[in-house]
Design an enzyme around this catalytic site. Structure first.
Site, PDB file in Angstrom:
ATOM      1  N   LYS A 183       0.842  -1.210   0.000  1.00 23.33           N
ATOM      2  CA  LYS A 183       0.000   0.000   0.000  1.00 23.33           C
ATOM      3  C   LYS A 183       0.872   1.254   0.000  1.00 23.33           C
ATOM      4  CE  LYS A 183      -3.935  -2.117   2.264  1.00 23.33           C
ATOM      5  NZ  LYS A 183      -4.457  -2.616   3.549  1.00 23.33           N
ATOM      6  N   GLN A 241      -5.260  -1.356   9.487  1.00 26.55           N
ATOM      7  CA  GLN A 241      -5.207  -2.707   8.922  1.00 26.55           C
ATOM      8  C   GLN A 241      -5.877  -3.712   9.856  1.00 26.55           C
ATOM      9  OE1 GLN A 241      -4.023  -3.419   5.821  1.00 26.55           O
ATOM     10  NE2 GLN A 241      -4.457  -5.585   6.059  1.00 26.55           N
ATOM     11  N   ASP A 281     -11.736   2.915   3.822  1.00 31.33           N
ATOM     12  CA  ASP A 281     -12.143   1.511   3.737  1.00 31.33           C
ATOM     13  C   ASP A 281     -13.642   1.388   3.470  1.00 31.33           C
ATOM     14  OD1 ASP A 281     -10.158  -0.474   4.048  1.00 31.33           O
ATOM     15  OD2 ASP A 281      -9.893   0.051   6.156  1.00 31.33           O
TER      16      ASP A 281
END
Ligand code: GUN
Length: 292
Positions: free
Chosen positions: A53, A97, A120
């Site tokens: 990422k 995460q 997200d």
């Protein structure tokens, strides 16, 4: 001839488009989109994702901020960091995460991220927006899956779709996106009766259960489009390992009109969509349109 939907090429193209738009917002509005990724603990798969990422964020011309915290970090300290990031004007996207260590309440953490910086699409307000079909941030994996479906099929209206798996990260938002496109949607799960029979009705099958090669070729309607979200590492007879999806690729490819491979299908789209969401939040927070 079965089409193998090339997620690697699709995502490379999408990342190129995002980089072009990032350059425009930098030039025209002096905004450099910034993405903060928070990793708690040392889960090896999460470490690989986070590294990837960070790299792709920078390649798109955005700022990447990585926060690696010890597995023993308290929930209070994690919430303190998120509060700092919520208030940092250089940070436009925050991703924590998952999974988090057991002593941390995942839901409390997800909802502590400002909905305006949630990239997200897991914050309750973004979940709610998606469920009423309003504009908002959409979870990355379903978003990438939908982009590939629309690219391949065009108008999805009236098609029968089945989503195998009911997770909050993939199954449920995927079903909401398919419904928004006017599909007739079934969500199947571990208690579904006659799962193969349900699958055989579907023009679109999305597999997101996390079980290696569970969906067989004879579960698939001839001519259907298959999106395989699964990424499972399994052991070969000689002790080496390989990645497989939730669909048995060989048998499914004989029946489907189009199918995503594993690896190289949905996987590469997820990070590209994260960059897409970060650019969207950076523009929204600054009151500017995302460039065309
Ligand atoms: N872990 C596995 N997939 C995801 C994801 O899409 N977002 C976050 N935050 N964590 C994950």
């Amino acid at each position: 001839m079965t089409t193998i939907i090339d997620g690697k090429a699709f995502s490379a193209n999408l990342r190129g488009e995002i980089a072009r738009k990032v350059a425009l917002v930098k030039e025209n509005h002096s905004i450099t989109p910034g993405l903060a990724v928070v990793l708690v603990g040392e889960d090896p798969a999460s470490q690989v994702y986070v590294r990837s990422k960070g790299k792709q964020t920078q390649e798109a011309g955005m700022n990447s901020y990585e926060h690696k915290l010890d597995a023993s970090t308290s929930q209070q300290d994690l919430l303190k960091l998120i509060d700092q990031l919520n208030n940092d004007p250089d940070v436009h996207g925050i991703l924590v995460q998952l999974p988090l260590p057991d002593h941390i309440d995942e839901e409390a953490v997800i909802n502590s991220v400002s909905a305006d910086k949630d990239v997200d699409g897991f914050h309750l307000s973004n979940v709610g927006r998606l469920s009423i079909g309003a504009e908002g941030i959409v979870p990355c994996t379903p978003l990438g899956s939908m982009m590939m479906l629309k690219d391949h099929l065009g108008d999805l209206s009236g098609m029968k779709a089945i989503v195998v798996g009911r997770s909050n990260i993939v199954g449920k938002p995927m079903a909401a996106l398919l419904l928004k496109e006017s599909c007739t949607v079934t969500i199947a799960h571990s208690r579904t009766r006659d799962l193969p029979g349900e699958c055989r009705q579907a023009d679109i099958l999305v597999a997101a259960v996390g079980r290696p090669e569970m969906v067989k070729g004879d579960w698939i309607k001839p001519g259907a489009t298959v999106i395989d979200v699964g990424i499972n590492r399994i052991e070969n007879e000689d002790g080496t390992t390989r990645l497989v999806g939730d669909v048995e690729f060989e048998s499914a490819a004989e029946v489907a009109a189009a199918i995503t491979p594993v690896p190289g299908g949905v996987g590469p789209m997820t990070i590209a969509c994260l960059l897409h969401n970060t650019l969207q939040q950076a523009c929204r927070l600054n009151g500017v349109d995302v460039p065309e």
